[in-house]
Design a protein around this motif. Structure first.
Motif, PDB file in Angstrom:
ATOM      1  N   ILE A  22      43.603  42.855  49.871  1.00 49.28           N
ATOM      2  CA  ILE A  22      42.399  42.810  49.033  1.00 49.28           C
ATOM      3  C   ILE A  22      42.430  41.565  48.158  1.00 49.28           C
ATOM      4  O   ILE A  22      41.418  40.869  48.008  1.00 49.28           O
ATOM      5  CB  ILE A  22      42.281  44.101  48.196  1.00 49.28           C
ATOM      6  N   ASP A  23      43.593  41.285  47.567  1.00 49.30           N
ATOM      7  CA  ASP A  23      43.731  40.083  46.732  1.00 49.30           C
ATOM      8  C   ASP A  23      43.505  38.813  47.542  1.00 49.30           C
ATOM      9  O   ASP A  23      42.785  37.907  47.114  1.00 49.30           O
ATOM     10  CB  ASP A  23      45.115  40.021  46.084  1.00 49.30           C
ATOM     11  N   GLY A  26      39.788  38.393  48.462  1.00 50.99           N
ATOM     12  CA  GLY A  26      39.001  37.988  47.304  1.00 50.99           C
ATOM     13  C   GLY A  26      39.258  36.548  46.909  1.00 50.99           C
ATOM     14  O   GLY A  26      38.322  35.808  46.569  1.00 50.99           O
ATOM     15  N   ASP A  42      35.458  40.152  42.089  1.00 52.38           N
ATOM     16  CA  ASP A  42      36.420  40.993  41.376  1.00 52.38           C
ATOM     17  C   ASP A  42      35.954  42.448  41.343  1.00 52.38           C
ATOM     18  O   ASP A  42      36.756  43.369  41.505  1.00 52.38           O
ATOM     19  CB  ASP A  42      36.640  40.473  39.957  1.00 52.38           C
ATOM     20  N   GLN A  45      36.614  43.877  44.718  1.00 53.26           N
ATOM     21  CA  GLN A  45      38.043  44.153  44.891  1.00 53.26           C
ATOM     22  C   GLN A  45      38.415  45.453  44.184  1.00 53.26           C
ATOM     23  O   GLN A  45      39.161  46.269  44.740  1.00 53.26           O
ATOM     24  CB  GLN A  45      38.881  43.000  44.331  1.00 53.26           C
ATOM     25  N   ARG A  49      39.916  48.879  45.867  1.00 49.45           N
ATOM     26  CA  ARG A  49      41.153  49.513  45.390  1.00 49.45           C
ATOM     27  C   ARG A  49      40.907  50.978  45.048  1.00 49.45           C
ATOM     28  O   ARG A  49      41.745  51.831  45.348  1.00 49.45           O
ATOM     29  CB  ARG A  49      41.700  48.767  44.178  1.00 49.45           C
ATOM     30  N   ASN A  59      43.018  40.967  37.335  1.00 53.84           N
ATOM     31  CA  ASN A  59      42.734  39.777  38.110  1.00 53.84           C
ATOM     32  C   ASN A  59      42.716  38.583  37.173  1.00 53.84           C
ATOM     33  O   ASN A  59      41.768  38.397  36.421  1.00 53.84           O
ATOM     34  CB  ASN A  59      41.375  39.888  38.819  1.00 53.84           C
TER      35      ASN A  59
END
Length: 63
Positions: A22-23, A26, A42, A45, A49, A59
């Motif tokens: 996911i990080d 993004g 963000d 994301q 999550r 973030n």
């Protein structure tokens, strides 16, 4: 069984890998858009999550 349920089942036990993905996803979008849509990315994301039950991390601002 829905598509999301199947994905959740596959990710069970691999939450750290999902969070990392996911990080990375993004960060890639932020890079490609020049951080123009960073707040929306963000938010997306965070929603992913929540959906997959991975840990929330702050973030940091991307430079």
């Amino acid at each position: 069984m829905s598509f999301m349920d199947k994905i959740k089942g596959m990710l069970k036990g691999h939450e750290d890998m999902a969070d990392k993905g996911i990080d990375k996803g993004g960060d890639y979008i932020d890079q490609r858009t020049g951080n123009k849509h960073q707040s929306q990315v963000d938010t997306g994301q965070d929603k992913l999550r929540d959906q997959f039950g991975t840990q929330h991390r702050d973030n940091p601002p991307h430079t």
